[in-house]
Design a protein around this motif. Sequence first.
Motif, PDB file in Angstrom:
ATOM      1  N   LYS A  16     -14.676   7.933  -7.276  1.00 20.67           N
ATOM      2  CA  LYS A  16     -13.363   7.616  -6.701  1.00 20.67           C
ATOM      3  C   LYS A  16     -12.440   7.072  -7.782  1.00 20.67           C
ATOM      4  O   LYS A  16     -12.884   6.403  -8.710  1.00 20.67           O
ATOM      5  N   VAL A  17     -11.171   7.363  -7.643  1.00 21.85           N
ATOM      6  CA  VAL A  17     -10.151   6.739  -8.474  1.00 21.85           C
ATOM      7  C   VAL A  17      -9.459   5.702  -7.577  1.00 21.85           C
ATOM      8  O   VAL A  17      -9.204   5.960  -6.395  1.00 21.85           O
ATOM      9  N   LYS A  18      -9.213   4.536  -8.127  1.00 21.57           N
ATOM     10  CA  LYS A  18      -8.535   3.491  -7.362  1.00 21.57           C
ATOM     11  C   LYS A  18      -7.122   3.970  -7.037  1.00 21.57           C
ATOM     12  O   LYS A  18      -6.426   4.503  -7.923  1.00 21.57           O
ATOM     13  N   PRO A  19      -6.682   3.805  -5.799  1.00 25.98           N
ATOM     14  CA  PRO A  19      -5.368   4.334  -5.401  1.00 25.98           C
ATOM     15  C   PRO A  19      -4.220   3.887  -6.306  1.00 25.98           C
ATOM     16  O   PRO A  19      -3.334   4.682  -6.627  1.00 25.98           O
ATOM     17  N   GLU A  20      -4.269   2.656  -6.754  1.00 26.37           N
ATOM     18  CA  GLU A  20      -3.186   2.134  -7.595  1.00 26.37           C
ATOM     19  C   GLU A  20      -3.240   2.696  -9.023  1.00 26.37           C
ATOM     20  O   GLU A  20      -2.314   2.492  -9.807  1.00 26.37           O
ATOM     21  N   GLN A  57     -11.762   3.717 -12.038  1.00 26.51           N
ATOM     22  CA  GLN A  57     -12.686   4.431 -11.163  1.00 26.51           C
ATOM     23  C   GLN A  57     -13.624   3.456 -10.452  1.00 26.51           C
ATOM     24  O   GLN A  57     -13.797   2.317 -10.878  1.00 26.51           O
ATOM     25  N   GLU A  58     -14.225   3.966  -9.382  1.00 26.04           N
ATOM     26  CA  GLU A  58     -15.285   3.225  -8.703  1.00 26.04           C
ATOM     27  C   GLU A  58     -16.271   4.233  -8.123  1.00 26.04           C
ATOM     28  O   GLU A  58     -15.882   5.308  -7.668  1.00 26.04           O
ATOM     29  N   PRO A  59     -17.566   3.897  -8.187  1.00 25.01           N
ATOM     30  CA  PRO A  59     -18.565   4.842  -7.681  1.00 25.01           C
ATOM     31  C   PRO A  59     -18.419   5.050  -6.180  1.00 25.01           C
ATOM     32  O   PRO A  59     -17.838   4.221  -5.472  1.00 25.01           O
ATOM     33  N   SER A  66     -25.245   5.591  -9.210  1.00 21.27           N
ATOM     34  CA  SER A  66     -24.709   5.919 -10.529  1.00 21.27           C
ATOM     35  C   SER A  66     -23.185   5.934 -10.474  1.00 21.27           C
ATOM     36  O   SER A  66     -22.591   5.992  -9.402  1.00 21.27           O
ATOM     37  N   TRP A  67     -22.581   5.870 -11.656  1.00 22.95           N
ATOM     38  CA  TRP A  67     -21.113   5.833 -11.726  1.00 22.95           C
ATOM     39  C   TRP A  67     -20.529   7.127 -11.170  1.00 22.95           C
ATOM     40  O   TRP A  67     -19.830   7.125 -10.174  1.00 22.95           O
TER      41      TRP A  67
END
Length: 105
Positions: A9-13, A85-87, A93-94
């Motif tokens: 995931k990519v952080k929305p901000e 990013q966040e897993p 894993s990442w």
Amino acid sequence: MKRIAQLVKVKPECIDEYERIHAAVWPEVLATIHDCNIRNYSIFRHDTLLIAYFEYIGEDYAADMKKMAADPKTQEWWTLTDPMQEPLEGSSSWWTQGKEVFYTP
């Protein structure tokens, strides 16, 4: 040749900045990707989900990934991208590797 898909995931901000820096990936990072036997590398985004796809043409994936992780310029690049990013929830894993369920040449 092995086809690999990965998800994170990519952080929305961080979406705009993530896309901005990926519009001009550092040449040294691109060279390391190539030197580590990765070809046809793409990252797609759907909302906050990033989907990476690449083809691995080497003989020792683990060794090539270790080589990539040891590269100083790639490490520097990751200091920019990793905080954005966040897993996936529940992932150990990442970047979570996806399971191929269909392929046609």
